[in-house]
Design a protein around this motif. Structure first.
Motif, PDB file in Angstrom:
ATOM      1  N   SER A 168       0.865  -1.185   0.000  1.00 39.43           N
ATOM      2  CA  SER A 168       0.000   0.000   0.000  1.00 39.43           C
ATOM      3  C   SER A 168       0.900   1.234   0.000  1.00 39.43           C
ATOM      4  O   SER A 168       2.124   1.119   0.160  1.00 39.43           O
ATOM      5  CB  SER A 168      -0.882   0.010   1.251  1.00 39.43           C
ATOM      6  N   ALA A 169       0.299   2.387  -0.142  1.00 39.73           N
ATOM      7  CA  ALA A 169       1.076   3.636  -0.078  1.00 39.73           C
ATOM      8  C   ALA A 169       1.793   3.726   1.266  1.00 39.73           C
ATOM      9  O   ALA A 169       2.957   4.147   1.336  1.00 39.73           O
ATOM     10  CB  ALA A 169       0.166   4.836  -0.308  1.00 39.73           C
ATOM     11  N   ASP A 170       1.134   3.308   2.346  1.00 42.09           N
ATOM     12  CA  ASP A 170       1.743   3.369   3.676  1.00 42.09           C
ATOM     13  C   ASP A 170       2.926   2.400   3.804  1.00 42.09           C
ATOM     14  O   ASP A 170       3.981   2.766   4.323  1.00 42.09           O
ATOM     15  CB  ASP A 170       0.720   3.051   4.774  1.00 42.09           C
ATOM     16  N   SER A 171       2.753   1.162   3.331  1.00 48.84           N
ATOM     17  CA  SER A 171       3.861   0.208   3.454  1.00 48.84           C
ATOM     18  C   SER A 171       5.037   0.659   2.596  1.00 48.84           C
ATOM     19  O   SER A 171       6.190   0.504   2.994  1.00 48.84           O
ATOM     20  CB  SER A 171       3.423  -1.215   3.094  1.00 48.84           C
ATOM     21  N   MET A 196       5.416   1.684   9.676  1.00 49.31           N
ATOM     22  CA  MET A 196       5.391   0.377  10.329  1.00 49.31           C
ATOM     23  C   MET A 196       3.984   0.051  10.838  1.00 49.31           C
ATOM     24  O   MET A 196       3.225   0.957  11.182  1.00 49.31           O
ATOM     25  CB  MET A 196       6.391   0.346  11.478  1.00 49.31           C
ATOM     26  N   PRO A 197       3.652  -1.239  10.915  1.00 49.01           N
ATOM     27  CA  PRO A 197       2.336  -1.628  11.424  1.00 49.01           C
ATOM     28  C   PRO A 197       2.179  -1.243  12.892  1.00 49.01           C
ATOM     29  O   PRO A 197       3.155  -1.175  13.642  1.00 49.01           O
ATOM     30  CB  PRO A 197       2.312  -3.146  11.261  1.00 49.01           C
ATOM     31  N   LEU A 206      -2.052  -4.288  14.981  1.00 53.30           N
ATOM     32  CA  LEU A 206      -1.935  -5.156  13.815  1.00 53.30           C
ATOM     33  C   LEU A 206      -0.875  -6.234  14.040  1.00 53.30           C
ATOM     34  O   LEU A 206      -1.079  -7.401  13.690  1.00 53.30           O
ATOM     35  CB  LEU A 206      -1.610  -4.352  12.555  1.00 53.30           C
ATOM     36  N   LEU A 207       0.260  -5.864  14.641  1.00 50.65           N
ATOM     37  CA  LEU A 207       1.298  -6.849  14.927  1.00 50.65           C
ATOM     38  C   LEU A 207       0.773  -7.954  15.841  1.00 50.65           C
ATOM     39  O   LEU A 207       1.075  -9.135  15.644  1.00 50.65           O
ATOM     40  CB  LEU A 207       2.524  -6.173  15.543  1.00 50.65           C
ATOM     41  N   PRO A 216      -6.294 -11.005   9.434  1.00 53.12           N
ATOM     42  CA  PRO A 216      -6.573  -9.602   9.730  1.00 53.12           C
ATOM     43  C   PRO A 216      -6.247  -8.755   8.496  1.00 53.12           C
ATOM     44  O   PRO A 216      -5.371  -9.129   7.704  1.00 53.12           O
ATOM     45  CB  PRO A 216      -5.595  -9.258  10.861  1.00 53.12           C
ATOM     46  N   ASN A 217      -6.953  -7.644   8.314  1.00 52.43           N
ATOM     47  CA  ASN A 217      -6.657  -6.753   7.186  1.00 52.43           C
ATOM     48  C   ASN A 217      -5.209  -6.296   7.327  1.00 52.43           C
ATOM     49  O   ASN A 217      -4.854  -5.629   8.297  1.00 52.43           O
ATOM     50  CB  ASN A 217      -7.597  -5.554   7.186  1.00 52.43           C
ATOM     51  N   PRO A 218      -4.335  -6.633   6.352  1.00 55.22           N
ATOM     52  CA  PRO A 218      -2.928  -6.280   6.487  1.00 55.22           C
ATOM     53  C   PRO A 218      -2.643  -4.788   6.330  1.00 55.22           C
ATOM     54  O   PRO A 218      -1.564  -4.324   6.666  1.00 55.22           O
ATOM     55  CB  PRO A 218      -2.256  -7.085   5.368  1.00 55.22           C
ATOM     56  N   MET A 219      -3.609  -4.049   5.825  1.00 57.18           N
ATOM     57  CA  MET A 219      -3.450  -2.606   5.628  1.00 57.18           C
ATOM     58  C   MET A 219      -4.676  -1.903   6.227  1.00 57.18           C
ATOM     59  O   MET A 219      -5.526  -1.383   5.499  1.00 57.18           O
ATOM     60  CB  MET A 219      -3.320  -2.265   4.128  1.00 57.18           C
ATOM     61  N   PRO A 220      -4.795  -1.901   7.556  1.00 57.78           N
ATOM     62  CA  PRO A 220      -5.979  -1.350   8.205  1.00 57.78           C
ATOM     63  C   PRO A 220      -6.278   0.076   7.739  1.00 57.78           C
ATOM     64  O   PRO A 220      -5.377   0.867   7.508  1.00 57.78           O
ATOM     65  CB  PRO A 220      -5.618  -1.361   9.691  1.00 57.78           C
ATOM     66  N   GLY A 221      -7.568   0.345   7.583  1.00 56.37           N
ATOM     67  CA  GLY A 221      -7.999   1.678   7.177  1.00 56.37           C
ATOM     68  C   GLY A 221      -7.968   1.897   5.677  1.00 56.37           C
ATOM     69  O   GLY A 221      -8.353   2.961   5.195  1.00 56.37           O
TER      70      GLY A 221
END
Length: 141
Positions: free
Chosen positions: A10-13, A18-19, A23-24, A98-103
């Motif tokens: 994603s743009a964030d990753s 960092m998660p 999420l971790l 779990p959604n790997p890219m929350p939000g």
């Protein structure tokens, strides 16, 4: 059957964000479930493409391009290698992830890994022996 489960970036990753601890924790719990079920063989997150490179092959020529790379939707943020009975079982496990890219919208791709027997007669007994020897050595490393 083995499958590679590919977590799309994603743009964030890609920005190196960092998660969260939440999420971790969720991913850690999910990984524990996978291990207890005998499904997970490997899994890692990947650094952003800005820390990577691509090598393009054109005949005998090799061209290296340093990251970052533009198309985020084509990049990989992480992966698992799972051993399951079918693609359908892999899909069911991914649906529990779990959604790997929350939000944000996220995508996980499921791809079957080739096994030696998939290659047919071209994969000669000598090549099979070499493949086995290489992987046994790799396990020792």
């Amino acid at each position: 059957m083995r499958f590679m489960i590919i977590i799309k970036a994603s743009a964030d990753s890609e920005a190196g964000i960092m998660p969260s601890e939440e999420l971790l924790t969720a991913m850690g719990n999910f990984n524990e479930e996978l291990v207890k079920a005998g499904v997970m063989l490997a899994g890692e997150g990947l650094q952003p493409s800005s820390k990577g490179a691509r090598v393009k092959f054109s005949g005998d020529k090799r061209t290296v391009t340093d990251g970052p790379f533009i198309e985020t939707k084509e990049l990989i943020a992480g992966f698992w290698i799972w051993k399951v009975k079918s693609k359908e079982e892999a899909i069911e496990w991914v649906k529990r992830c779990p959604n790997p890219m929350p939000g944000t919208d996220a995508e996980i791709e499921i791809r079957q890994v080739f096994e030696m027997e998939d290659f047919g007669a071209e994969f000669t007994p000598e090549l099979r022996e070499q493949e086995t020897r290489v992987w046994e050595q790799a396990k020792k490393n």
